[in-house]
Design a protein around this motif. Structure first.
Motif, PDB file in Angstrom:
ATOM      1  N   HIS A  43      35.025  35.160  42.698  1.00  0.00           N
ATOM      2  CA  HIS A  43      35.196  34.241  43.841  1.00  0.00           C
ATOM      3  C   HIS A  43      34.212  34.779  44.893  1.00  0.00           C
ATOM      4  N   GLU A  64      29.527  45.216  45.217  1.00  0.00           N
ATOM      5  CA  GLU A  64      30.588  45.306  44.190  1.00  0.00           C
ATOM      6  C   GLU A  64      30.836  46.967  43.934  1.00  0.00           C
ATOM      7  N   ASN A  72      39.666  41.496  38.536  1.00  0.00           N
ATOM      8  CA  ASN A  72      40.798  40.401  37.937  1.00  0.00           C
ATOM      9  C   ASN A  72      39.879  39.234  37.351  1.00  0.00           C
ATOM     10  N   THR A  73      38.748  39.217  37.680  1.00  0.00           N
ATOM     11  CA  THR A  73      38.047  37.907  36.788  1.00  0.00           C
ATOM     12  C   THR A  73      37.851  38.299  35.497  1.00  0.00           C
ATOM     13  N   ASN A  76      41.866  38.357  33.634  1.00  0.00           N
ATOM     14  CA  ASN A  76      42.692  37.307  33.635  1.00  0.00           C
ATOM     15  C   ASN A  76      42.765  36.576  32.161  1.00  0.00           C
ATOM     16  N   THR A  77      43.714  35.556  32.268  1.00  0.00           N
ATOM     17  CA  THR A  77      44.159  34.939  30.982  1.00  0.00           C
ATOM     18  C   THR A  77      43.548  33.475  31.037  1.00  0.00           C
ATOM     19  N   ILE A  79      43.780  30.632  32.614  1.00  0.00           N
ATOM     20  CA  ILE A  79      44.312  29.309  32.495  1.00  0.00           C
ATOM     21  C   ILE A  79      43.711  28.454  33.791  1.00  0.00           C
ATOM     22  N   VAL A 208      32.523  49.648  49.481  1.00  0.00           N
ATOM     23  CA  VAL A 208      32.580  49.621  50.956  1.00  0.00           C
ATOM     24  C   VAL A 208      33.788  50.622  51.337  1.00  0.00           C
ATOM     25  N   THR A 366      48.767  35.594  41.057  1.00  0.00           N
ATOM     26  CA  THR A 366      48.456  35.427  39.689  1.00  0.00           C
ATOM     27  C   THR A 366      47.766  34.283  39.461  1.00  0.00           C
ATOM     28  N   GLY A 368      44.433  32.891  40.674  1.00  0.00           N
ATOM     29  CA  GLY A 368      43.047  32.491  41.268  1.00  0.00           C
ATOM     30  C   GLY A 368      42.092  32.191  40.667  1.00  0.00           C
ATOM     31  N   PHE A 369      42.076  32.516  39.246  1.00  0.00           N
ATOM     32  CA  PHE A 369      40.725  32.318  38.225  1.00  0.00           C
ATOM     33  C   PHE A 369      40.481  30.852  38.364  1.00  0.00           C
ATOM     34  N   LYS A 370      41.735  29.895  38.177  1.00  0.00           N
ATOM     35  CA  LYS A 370      41.475  28.586  38.356  1.00  0.00           C
ATOM     36  C   LYS A 370      40.728  27.972  39.535  1.00  0.00           C
TER      37      LYS A 370
HETATM   38  P1  FAD Z   1      38.238  40.188  41.085  1.00  0.00           P
HETATM   39  O1  FAD Z   1      37.524  39.686  40.178  1.00  0.00           O
HETATM   40  O2  FAD Z   1      39.295  41.052  41.317  1.00  0.00           O
HETATM   41  O3  FAD Z   1      37.052  40.486  42.152  1.00  0.00           O
HETATM   42  C1  FAD Z   1      37.229  41.655  43.209  1.00  0.00           C
HETATM   43  C2  FAD Z   1      36.219  42.614  43.015  1.00  0.00           C
HETATM   44  O4  FAD Z   1      36.390  43.331  44.538  1.00  0.00           O
HETATM   45  C3  FAD Z   1      36.534  43.582  42.305  1.00  0.00           C
HETATM   46  O5  FAD Z   1      35.421  43.297  41.396  1.00  0.00           O
HETATM   47  C4  FAD Z   1      36.668  44.962  42.752  1.00  0.00           C
HETATM   48  O6  FAD Z   1      36.005  45.945  42.127  1.00  0.00           O
HETATM   49  C5  FAD Z   1      35.944  44.561  44.336  1.00  0.00           C
HETATM   50  N1  FAD Z   1      36.244  45.645  45.085  1.00  0.00           N
HETATM   51  C6  FAD Z   1      37.508  46.105  45.586  1.00  0.00           C
HETATM   52  N2  FAD Z   1      37.448  47.026  46.623  1.00  0.00           N
HETATM   53  C7  FAD Z   1      36.066  46.928  46.864  1.00  0.00           C
HETATM   54  C8  FAD Z   1      35.294  47.908  47.573  1.00  0.00           C
HETATM   55  N3  FAD Z   1      35.969  48.826  48.533  1.00  0.00           N
HETATM   56  N4  FAD Z   1      33.949  47.795  47.726  1.00  0.00           N
HETATM   57  C9  FAD Z   1      33.328  46.726  47.169  1.00  0.00           C
HETATM   58  N5  FAD Z   1      33.862  46.075  46.027  1.00  0.00           N
HETATM   59  C10 FAD Z   1      35.320  46.206  45.991  1.00  0.00           C
HETATM   60  N6  FAD Z   1      44.552  33.168  37.440  1.00  0.00           N
HETATM   61  C11 FAD Z   1      44.375  31.954  37.021  1.00  0.00           C
HETATM   62  O7  FAD Z   1      44.174  31.008  37.726  1.00  0.00           O
HETATM   63  N7  FAD Z   1      44.701  31.854  35.451  1.00  0.00           N
HETATM   64  C12 FAD Z   1      45.087  32.899  35.076  1.00  0.00           C
HETATM   65  O8  FAD Z   1      45.393  32.496  33.683  1.00  0.00           O
HETATM   66  C13 FAD Z   1      45.278  33.950  35.465  1.00  0.00           C
HETATM   67  N8  FAD Z   1      45.794  34.955  34.529  1.00  0.00           N
HETATM   68  C14 FAD Z   1      45.650  36.256  35.211  1.00  0.00           C
HETATM   69  C15 FAD Z   1      46.167  37.390  34.179  1.00  0.00           C
HETATM   70  C16 FAD Z   1      46.241  38.645  34.534  1.00  0.00           C
HETATM   71  C17 FAD Z   1      46.451  39.555  33.514  1.00  0.00           C
HETATM   72  C18 FAD Z   1      45.547  39.178  35.817  1.00  0.00           C
HETATM   73  C19 FAD Z   1      45.665  40.446  36.293  1.00  0.00           C
HETATM   74  C20 FAD Z   1      45.229  37.834  36.894  1.00  0.00           C
HETATM   75  C21 FAD Z   1      45.538  36.531  36.213  1.00  0.00           C
HETATM   76  N9  FAD Z   1      44.908  35.278  37.197  1.00  0.00           N
HETATM   77  C22 FAD Z   1      45.031  34.236  36.745  1.00  0.00           C
HETATM   78  C23 FAD Z   1      44.756  35.682  38.677  1.00  0.00           C
HETATM   79  C24 FAD Z   1      43.173  35.950  38.846  1.00  0.00           C
HETATM   80  O9  FAD Z   1      42.450  36.747  37.894  1.00  0.00           O
HETATM   81  C25 FAD Z   1      42.592  36.271  40.247  1.00  0.00           C
HETATM   82  O10 FAD Z   1      43.150  35.569  41.213  1.00  0.00           O
HETATM   83  C26 FAD Z   1      41.057  36.219  40.308  1.00  0.00           C
HETATM   84  O11 FAD Z   1      40.340  36.422  39.169  1.00  0.00           O
HETATM   85  C27 FAD Z   1      40.781  36.610  41.732  1.00  0.00           C
HETATM   86  O12 FAD Z   1      39.264  36.531  41.455  1.00  0.00           O
HETATM   87  P2  FAD Z   1      38.387  37.415  42.677  1.00  0.00           P
HETATM   88  O13 FAD Z   1      37.182  37.143  42.274  1.00  0.00           O
HETATM   89  O14 FAD Z   1      38.808  37.206  43.975  1.00  0.00           O
HETATM   90  O15 FAD Z   1      38.904  38.877  42.205  1.00  0.00           O
END
Ligand code: FAD
Ligand code: PYC
Length: 416
Positions: A43, A64, A72-73, A76-77, A79, A208, A366, A368-370
């Motif tokens: 995201h 990062e 979570n990126t 995740n699984t 979907i 941060v 659960t 956000g990947f999509k």
């Molecule tokens: P992230 O990829 O978690 O990115 C956030 C980043 O912020 C991280 O890299 C972290 O290190 C960084 N960060 C945190 N604190 C700080 C700080 N203080 N300073 C700097 N950086 C920091 N969603 C679906 O749609 N389909 C699925 O099938 C699905 N399956 C899932 C299965 C599992 C087991 C899990 C755990 C989640 C699943 N999800 C799924 C949910 C999905 O993974 C998340 O909603 C989505 O990936 C969030 O993306 P993001 O980029 O916001 O988060």
């Protein structure tokens, strides 16, 4: 854009990739940026990419704390679907699904998006009614969605045990044919490479630790690599959104829970769709490597532990074997957990915060990947214009005081 000839590929292979050009630079932070994005997950990287690509805002850094996609990126699984109940969600997730459909071309990077369909099984009359209501709502919103009978489920996915005498018989299912899966780390890498090419600085190993503020306005961030000034900051730190909000002096209505998943040893192709069952608390697909990718509902307690637990493996596999007896002798290879930030209405928060110039995108729980491309796209608009994009206007933080919630517990399809 990087181009490799067959000769340069061979040369790089023979020189152990020593001269391989990096997909993105690793610059030292500049003293100041127009926009800083906190969080190098899909995201955050998508937000930076669309800021540069669609709004011409290129003086941007993504900071990062670990490595790109390590949250979570990369856990995740994968979907992807857009079959949510309410108009507001359908608009947001369908926007994202349309972006997925052109994403590999847009990024010139294969994110391996595979529209193999997503089945949500019904095991009782309540499930069937709930799925029918959602399918009807989806169709009214132009989202492809259909109800399958038990026989149609069997024909679509012969591996599922559809016999009537099992503990949770399959009474039907909803199917979104345009749903599917993608390669999660390719999504992070594709957005990172494309954002970098547009001038975005990607700064890893930079945590941060605080915010610089004057008279209620953000002026920069404090990090393990020093202070970096910024006119605007966007926080996209799934799993740690509340921790970061606390640094900036406000609270979020979020609970952080572990969500676990596991994969089996790889086998030949046997499952060419995604199957989810909320009633038995399991979902499954097969990765391109052949592993069965399996997941559960969230852990019942709040925690920041990114680990798997044997109890979840046991419960989830019991549910999977009930639906797919053929898999009963498969060995499991790996299990892991990620921390998901869950909002009371199972919908995200995207918009302004009580601190001027500080924006937040969180609470995807659960699912956000999509939403990765769509979320980045509308968040970039919100930051660039200081106003929400029409598709995220309903997902502001103040809905928790106004009461205009967007309850998507049913469509989240993973037990909360
Ligand atoms: P992230 O990829 O978690 O990115 C956030 C980043 O912020 C991280 O890299 C972290 O290190 C960084 N960060 C945190 N604190 C700080 C700080 N203080 N300073 C700097 N950086 C920091 N969603 C679906 O749609 N389909 C699925 O099938 C699905 N399956 C899932 C299965 C599992 C087991 C899990 C755990 C989640 C699943 N999800 C799924 C949910 C999905 O993974 C998340 O909603 C989505 O990936 C969030 O993306 P993001 O980029 O916001 O988060
Ligand atoms: O949101 O579709 C989803 C999902 C499946 C598994 C975890 N989240």
């Amino acid at each position: 854009m990087q181009k490799y000839s067959i000769f340069s590929l061979a040369r790089n292979a023979l020189t152990r990739h020593e001269n391989w050009r990096e997909a993105w630079r690793s610059p030292d932070p500049k003293p100041e940026y127009d926009v800083i994005i906190v969080g190098g997950g899909g995201h955050g990287l998508a937000t930076a990419y669309y800021l540069a690509k669609e709004h011409g805002v290129t003086n941007v850094a993504v900071v990062e704390k670990g490595w790109l996609g390590g949250g979570n990126t990369g856990r995740n699984t994968t979907i992807v679907r857009s079959n949510y109940l309410w108009d507001e969600s359908a608009g947001l997730y369908e926007h994202s699904l349309k972006l997925w459909e052109g994403l590999s071309q847009a990024l010139n990077f294969n994110v391996m998006f595979s529209q193999r369909g997503v089945l949500n099984l019904a095991h009782n009359l309540h499930d069937l009614r709930e799925l029918s209501r959602r399918v009807n709502a989806n169709r009214l919103n132009g989202v492809d969605s259909e109800i399958l009978s038990t026989d149609e489920v069997k024909a679509f996915c012969p591996l599922i045990d559809c016999s009537p005498d099992i503990r949770y018989p399959v009474l039907g299912a909803s199917l979104q044919r345009r749903g599917g899966v993608a390669r999660h780390d390719a999504v992070a890498w594709g957005f990172a490479r494309a954002a970098d090419a547009l001038g975005v600085d990607i700064i890893q190993n930079c945590e941060v630790t605080g915010f610089q503020r004057t008279e209620g306005r953000v002026e920069g961030i404090e990090t393990t690599r020093g202070i970096i000034k910024a006119k605007k900051v966007g926080v996209v730190a799934a799993g740690h959104s509340s921790v970061i909000a606390a640094m900036a002096g406000f609270r979020l209505p979020i609970e952080s829970h572990p969500l676990q998943a596991l994969v089996s040893e790889p086998v030949k192709p046997i499952l060419d769709t995604v199957v989810m069952s909320n009633a038995v608390h399991a979902y499954i697909s097969q990765s391109d490597k052949g592993e069965m990718v399996i997941g559960a509902g969230i852990d019942g307690y709040i925690s920041y532990s990114q680990r798997g637990g044997f109890d979840v493996v046991e419960d989830t596999l019991q549910a999977v074997v009930e639906l797919f007896p053929t898999l009963s002798r498969l060995r499991m290879l790996r299990q892991w957990g990620g921390i998901v930030d869950v909002c009371p209405d199972a919908s995200p928060i995207i918009g302004k915060t009580p601190v001027d110039g500080l924006f937040i995108n969180c609470g995807w729980g659960t699912g956000g990947f999509k939403a990765t491309p769509g979320s980045g796209n509308v968040f970039a608009h919100t930051i660039a214009h200081d106003e929400p994009h029409p598709l995220n206007a309903a997902f502001s933080l103040d809905r928790f005081s106004s009461g205009a919630l967007v309850d998507e517990h049913g469509a989240a399809a993973v037990a909360h």
